[in-house]
Design an enzyme around this catalytic site. Structure first.
Site, PDB file in Angstrom:
ATOM      1  N   HIS A  69       0.814  -1.217   0.000  1.00  0.00           N
ATOM      2  CA  HIS A  69       0.000   0.000   0.000  1.00  0.00           C
ATOM      3  C   HIS A  69       0.850   1.272   0.000  1.00  0.00           C
ATOM      4  CE1 HIS A  69      -3.485  -2.529   0.940  1.00  0.00           C
ATOM      5  NE2 HIS A  69      -2.859  -2.992   2.000  1.00  0.00           N
ATOM      6  N   ASP A  70       1.619   1.472   1.064  1.00  0.00           N
ATOM      7  CA  ASP A  70       2.243   2.773   1.292  1.00  0.00           C
ATOM      8  C   ASP A  70       3.344   3.146   0.313  1.00  0.00           C
ATOM      9  OD1 ASP A  70       0.540   3.407   3.383  1.00  0.00           O
ATOM     10  OD2 ASP A  70       1.829   2.491   4.888  1.00  0.00           O
TER      11      ASP A  70
END
Length: 295
Positions: free
Chosen positions: A238-239
């Protein structure tokens, strides 16, 4: 490209931070921490450890220890009690620069020319909401906010919502409804970006500590439970999509959706035009991530 990372490391946060700190085209002025994946004392210590491994001086300012008016809900099942999946990082070379992340953000934004500093948001948006509430004119000096969070057409991973927004829905609403230059990278995009065993081999073959550490972190991200065998792909990365978008926006499919944040942190139809990433070129992103981690 000067930027500040707001974070709650977190396995995927750590990979994103290592990439951003080492990339020659990014200038990370500092990191601000918040309670999210795990408690504030651990997220702050982890940010310091990650900067130490990256061998980059990036002051860390501790921020909000809890959501706005809610109790923290850490995600220990994925990230572990240490927040880093049991992966060993060096002891921090420095101590936190302050325990007032919002005060730091107000100070640096007021000192810099307007629209010259980006915010890379990898965590619940509590610190950023407090900035907007305490100093709305200062918040307007932000160049842009790139935030990982939300689920538009995809189902959520925390009830109807996604963890970062659902952990502090009130903060998310303040930030997403503030009319600032904001790009949201939701689960719709990040679930398309994963790694397999061959990719871990590629990272380790570089011999660079940030890439090797990221391979170890992703390896920990394969395990669903201690009793379940590893799958063929990791959980979504995700990040790392946040700094990757900052440098490679052409690898993301961006749409404008009219949305708002409800009381559970879910994105629903609403009046606010929000720029959201709805797709990615995953192969190209994996290549760019490896290149950056090997710098």
């Amino acid at each position: 490209m000067p930027a500040i990372i707001d974070t709650d490391p977190g396995i995927d946060d750590a990979i994103a931070i290592l990439y951003a700190l080492r990339h020659p085209d990014l200038d990370i002025a500092a990191m601000t921490t918040v309670a999210g994946n795990i408690g504030l004392s651990v997220t702050t210590a982890n940010a310091l450890k990650i900067a130490t491994l990256a061998d980059v001086h990036a002051p860390v300012h501790a921020g909000a220890p809890a959501p706005l008016g809610r109790d923290p809900r850490p995600e220990l099942g994925i990230h572990g009690n240490d927040g880093l999946g049991g992966v060993t990082f060096p002891d921090p070379a420095t101590r936190p620069a302050s325990e007032d992340a919002v005060g730091y953000l107000i100070s640096i934004l007021n000192q810099a020319d307007p629209q010259t500093i980006d915010l890379f948001c990898l965590a619940p948006l509590t610190n950023i909401a407090q900035l907007i509430t305490r100093a709305p004119d200062t918040a307007k000096r932000i160049r842009r906010i790139i935030a990982m969070g939300g689920a538009v057409d995809e189902p959520g991973n925390m009830g109807r919502g996604e963890f970062n927004l659902a952990h502090d829905p009130e903060a998310a609403a303040i930030v997403l409804h503030a009319g600032l230059d904001l790009t949201l990278i939701p689960l719709d995009a990040t679930r398309q970006f994963r790694a397999d065993a061959a990719y871990l081999h590629t990272l380790r073959a570089t011999g660079k500590p940030p890439a090797v550490a990221s391979a170890d972190l992703i390896d920990a991200y394969f395990v669903q439970t201690e009793h379940q065998a590893k799958g063929s792909e990791s959980r979504p990365l995700h990040d790392p999509c946040v700094p990757l978008y900052a440098l490679h926006p052409d690898l993301f499919r961006i749409e404008t959706r009219h949305l708002q944040v409800d009381h559970d942190g879910a994105l629903i139809a609403g009046p606010h035009p929000i720029r959201v990433a709805m797709g990615v070129d995953a192969d190209a992103l994996r290549a760019r991530l490896c290149e950056g981690l090997a710098c």
